[in-house]
Enzyme design. Sequence first.
Site, PDB file in Angstrom:
ATOM      1  N   PRO A 187      -1.215   0.502   5.423  1.00  0.00           N
ATOM      2  CA  PRO A 187      -0.376   0.046   4.311  1.00  0.00           C
ATOM      3  C   PRO A 187      -1.097  -0.917   3.380  1.00  0.00           C
ATOM      4  O   PRO A 187      -1.797  -1.830   3.831  1.00  0.00           O
ATOM      5  CB  PRO A 187       0.798  -0.635   5.031  1.00  0.00           C
ATOM      6  CG  PRO A 187       0.896   0.106   6.328  1.00  0.00           C
ATOM      7  CD  PRO A 187      -0.521   0.405   6.724  1.00  0.00           C
ATOM      8  N   CYS A 188      -0.898  -0.706   2.088  1.00  0.00           N
ATOM      9  CA  CYS A 188      -1.682  -1.435   1.089  1.00  0.00           C
ATOM     10  C   CYS A 188      -0.941  -2.605   0.448  1.00  0.00           C
ATOM     11  O   CYS A 188      -1.531  -3.362  -0.327  1.00  0.00           O
ATOM     12  CB  CYS A 188      -2.130  -0.476  -0.015  1.00  0.00           C
ATOM     13  SG  CYS A 188      -0.755   0.185  -1.008  1.00  0.00           S
ATOM     14  N   GLN A 189       0.351  -2.787   0.766  1.00  0.00           N
ATOM     15  CA  GLN A 189       1.156  -3.754   0.009  1.00  0.00           C
ATOM     16  C   GLN A 189       0.571  -5.155   0.004  1.00  0.00           C
ATOM     17  O   GLN A 189       0.646  -5.873  -1.002  1.00  0.00           O
ATOM     18  CB  GLN A 189       2.582  -3.801   0.578  1.00  0.00           C
ATOM     19  CG  GLN A 189       3.370  -2.534   0.335  1.00  0.00           C
ATOM     20  CD  GLN A 189       3.249  -1.565   1.499  1.00  0.00           C
ATOM     21  OE1 GLN A 189       2.261  -1.588   2.236  1.00  0.00           O
ATOM     22  NE2 GLN A 189       4.253  -0.717   1.676  1.00  0.00           N
TER      23      GLN A 189
ATOM     24  N   LEU B 152      -2.551  -5.958   0.242  1.00  0.00           N
ATOM     25  CA  LEU B 152      -3.882  -5.980  -0.351  1.00  0.00           C
ATOM     26  C   LEU B 152      -3.844  -5.775  -1.857  1.00  0.00           C
ATOM     27  O   LEU B 152      -4.755  -6.182  -2.574  1.00  0.00           O
ATOM     28  CB  LEU B 152      -4.758  -4.886   0.277  1.00  0.00           C
ATOM     29  CG  LEU B 152      -4.966  -4.967   1.785  1.00  0.00           C
ATOM     30  CD1 LEU B 152      -5.712  -3.739   2.284  1.00  0.00           C
ATOM     31  CD2 LEU B 152      -5.730  -6.231   2.162  1.00  0.00           C
TER      32      LEU B 152
END
Length: 233
Positions: free
Chosen positions: A76-78, A80
Amino acid sequence: MTWLTQITMGSLFDGIGGFPLAAVRNGITPVWASEIEVFPIEVTKLRFPGMIHVGDITKLRGAELPPVDIICGGSPCQDLSVAGARAGLAGARSGLFMEQMRIVREMRLAEKARGRESVNIRPRWMCWENVPGAFSSGKPKYEDFRIVLEEIVRICFPNELIPGPYPYGWPDVGDLTAGDMFSIAWRCLDAQLCGVAQRRKRIFLLADFAGPLAPQLLFDVFDETENSGKEVS
């Protein structure tokens, strides 16, 4: 490249099956996928009926999963993303990258216990995808991508330390190699350059835990495939 037909893959943070789709288009067999959202699971059950759904990544044990040649995952990128709160790898969502590394480590240790050696230890390969914000996130700045590299390198070299990129930041393209024993390569790609009608940049990182091929595959083979307009076969 005919040897691709022999490769099997496991997909973490699978979503609606982006990695399995890329796999089957290049002769790679997706064996299992980890996802917790109901709708994406129903999509991939329809599109890849032979793929096993193994559930929540936090409850998986790498030693118990069917061994595969490559483990792919876009954690999950949230935390970053530059559009988020920038909690980085310390965040609850993007911190799931460490679960990905745990599974890779557990599977390889189980393979060694079974007597497999060198290039035969699975997974030999790992692919990680994430937002470009991963290059700059962390405290201090740029720390998260340094941790990503260090965690991956430590699969083969447990005590290795990876220095930060100060003061300039991480380049969009790079690689690290250890002779013929290990290699890792990364590059930032834009979807608009790959036949998609939108601008969407993503980091793609490939690790070869038993050889020098990561830069060759991520740079040379990928570029040859894009320029030819054909799939690797």
